[in-house]
Design an enzyme around this catalytic site. Sequence first.
Site, PDB file in Angstrom:
ATOM      1  N   HIS A 124      15.013  79.076  19.710  1.00  0.00           N
ATOM      2  CA  HIS A 124      16.274  79.889  19.493  1.00  0.00           C
ATOM      3  C   HIS A 124      15.554  81.479  19.225  1.00  0.00           C
ATOM      4  O   HIS A 124      16.450  82.471  19.174  1.00  0.00           O
ATOM      5  CB  HIS A 124      17.109  79.514  18.537  1.00  0.00           C
ATOM      6  CG  HIS A 124      16.569  79.529  17.076  1.00  0.00           C
ATOM      7  ND1 HIS A 124      15.584  78.586  16.389  1.00  0.00           N
ATOM      8  CD2 HIS A 124      16.445  80.403  16.036  1.00  0.00           C
ATOM      9  CE1 HIS A 124      15.121  78.699  15.397  1.00  0.00           C
ATOM     10  NE2 HIS A 124      15.849  79.964  14.851  1.00  0.00           N
ATOM     11  N   HIS A 150       7.752  79.166  17.355  1.00  0.00           N
ATOM     12  CA  HIS A 150       8.250  80.412  16.961  1.00  0.00           C
ATOM     13  C   HIS A 150       7.269  81.667  16.962  1.00  0.00           C
ATOM     14  O   HIS A 150       7.505  82.566  17.647  1.00  0.00           O
ATOM     15  CB  HIS A 150       9.038  80.446  15.988  1.00  0.00           C
ATOM     16  CG  HIS A 150       9.980  79.404  15.683  1.00  0.00           C
ATOM     17  ND1 HIS A 150      11.097  79.179  16.866  1.00  0.00           N
ATOM     18  CD2 HIS A 150      10.551  78.795  14.769  1.00  0.00           C
ATOM     19  CE1 HIS A 150      11.793  78.145  16.364  1.00  0.00           C
ATOM     20  NE2 HIS A 150      11.724  78.073  15.066  1.00  0.00           N
ATOM     21  N   LYS A 167       7.522  78.635   3.073  1.00  0.00           N
ATOM     22  CA  LYS A 167       8.689  78.448   2.435  1.00  0.00           C
ATOM     23  C   LYS A 167       8.494  78.766   0.989  1.00  0.00           C
ATOM     24  O   LYS A 167       7.501  79.090   0.489  1.00  0.00           O
ATOM     25  CB  LYS A 167       9.131  76.730   2.614  1.00  0.00           C
ATOM     26  CG  LYS A 167       9.450  76.406   4.185  1.00  0.00           C
ATOM     27  CD  LYS A 167      10.035  74.872   4.189  1.00  0.00           C
ATOM     28  CE  LYS A 167      10.447  74.888   5.569  1.00  0.00           C
ATOM     29  NZ  LYS A 167      11.463  75.760   6.068  1.00  0.00           N
ATOM     30  N   LYS A 213      17.037  86.062  20.174  1.00  0.00           N
ATOM     31  CA  LYS A 213      17.425  86.950  19.281  1.00  0.00           C
ATOM     32  C   LYS A 213      17.447  88.312  19.789  1.00  0.00           C
ATOM     33  O   LYS A 213      16.477  88.765  20.832  1.00  0.00           O
ATOM     34  CB  LYS A 213      16.241  86.916  18.025  1.00  0.00           C
ATOM     35  CG  LYS A 213      16.766  85.948  17.176  1.00  0.00           C
ATOM     36  CD  LYS A 213      15.887  85.996  15.961  1.00  0.00           C
ATOM     37  CE  LYS A 213      15.989  84.614  14.948  1.00  0.00           C
ATOM     38  NZ  LYS A 213      17.517  84.779  14.205  1.00  0.00           N
ATOM     39  N   ARG A 226      26.729  58.161  17.685  1.00  0.00           N
ATOM     40  CA  ARG A 226      26.734  56.940  17.402  1.00  0.00           C
ATOM     41  C   ARG A 226      28.110  56.930  16.645  1.00  0.00           C
ATOM     42  O   ARG A 226      28.422  55.518  15.855  1.00  0.00           O
ATOM     43  CB  ARG A 226      25.703  55.993  16.752  1.00  0.00           C
ATOM     44  CG  ARG A 226      24.543  56.183  17.675  1.00  0.00           C
ATOM     45  CD  ARG A 226      23.341  55.590  16.842  1.00  0.00           C
ATOM     46  NE  ARG A 226      22.848  56.530  15.725  1.00  0.00           N
ATOM     47  CZ  ARG A 226      22.020  56.205  15.098  1.00  0.00           C
ATOM     48  NH1 ARG A 226      21.126  54.966  14.955  1.00  0.00           N
ATOM     49  NH2 ARG A 226      21.333  57.008  14.185  1.00  0.00           N
TER      50      ARG A 226
END
Length: 508
Positions: free
Chosen positions: A199, A261, A361, A203, A70
């Site tokens: 993704h 994942h 995390k 690898k 946009r």
Amino acid sequence: MSTASTTEAAEAVEAAGTAAPATGPAAHTADLVVFGGTGDLSMRKLIPALYHSDREGRLSPETRVIAMSRGGLTDADFRGKVDAEVRDQLPVTDEGQWQHFLARLHHVSVDVGRDDSSGWSALAELLAGHEARDRVFYLASPPRTFGPFCRELERAGLVTPRSRVVLEKPLGHDLTSAQRINDEVGAIFDERQIFRIDHYLGKETVQNLLVLRFANAFLEPIWNSLWIDHVQITAAETVGTPGRRGYYDHAGALRDMVQNHLLQLLTLTAMEPPARNDREAIRDEKVKVLQALRPIAGGEVDRFTVRGQYTEAGDLVGYLDEPASTPPNEASRRVETFTAIRAEVKNWRWAGVPFYLRTGKRMPYRRSEIVVQFKDVPHSIFPGGAPNRLVLRLQPEEGIELHIMAKEPGAGETTLKPVPLSLSFGKTFTARVPEAYERLLMDVLAGNPTLFMRRDEVEAAWRWIDPILEAWQADPALPEPYPAGTTGPAGAHELLGRSGRAWHEEEM
């Protein structure tokens, strides 16, 4: 180089028709249309991956990259933005090659979901005359936009038999939403045209897991419950969620990392040998693993899962104190930034072998790895021995280590020491190790779906995840706190400790 000079040079290259070096059979001519083309994923991952592919001759001279956003940018504006924001990420050593790459880039302004016929008309005009090319529509945008975007493509007459669509994760937030998205996209594109990307599957270590298992005679005979004690799959991050708490409040570690994942890594570790290296044969075996996962529901959720949330420690702020556009709420207090799960694959090969999945995390290290822990030797004649261990590391440095027992040099008493036989891709191979998105983008352009998730695969993963989510949502207890910079809550260590096991780093 200034933006003006950069864009002028790019336009000059385009006008002159300068071509990239001669390409081999791996180069595929396509128009790659990236919705969300000026966003974070595009600028950090997709554009650099395409530049590396171009520099190494894997893009045909005619291939174009069309960003949609946009932003109201012209082609020159977008090229200048890429030059300013992406160039420093790359090893640009050939100015002519960089200018040639910039000349591939175009921009179309469009606002999906609003009456913006001019934007779609501009895209149609840009694609007109190239109907015989492959068209790849890459949706680097929130999943709620997937259905509307595909409908707009069809309404504008832009979907051809040679079109493909790439869907970024997360694909929904539960089974119902995933099925709805699959239905909406599937109404426009055939399943063979839909590429659901993860993704992690691009690898090198993941590719080598299949080669290690199925191209070496010594390993597969012991790849079963007779010889393997357990498997650990970890994706640990040192970063927190600054600026992303609004997203993470409604995602959490289970949806953000485990459903895609970690379960993908589990399927490749546990799958049966496919009959052939075929795009569907491999995906068939992965789905069988997901269907064989023992359900975790009801009262078993507390026994087999752990959830945590990081708190303040030293200079590191807690999750609830991370910078965000809105103050923390009840969802913030209940969301997990860490999870550990004890999973089981109920089939002959893996009966009785636990698979421990862990992600978090604000951990003390950044590491993604698969650890295959073998059993003790049947009868040890040496004191101080330890079981063998195979470690497949995806990051930070991709490689494979086989830990074996060896005698320490010296006379007198025999002393054993675990020693790694190490394969570091960066040190062993002279060629540059490509980023995951490079491999996956080239597979999309080639029409090879092997490393992408099929509809039944995505939905099988959600069927296993949903009962855990439901139990957590019904539980009034909050996630177990753990200090930022540590290896997670105490419950995660107890999860293994109850059976006399420990996480890999605790035994190092």
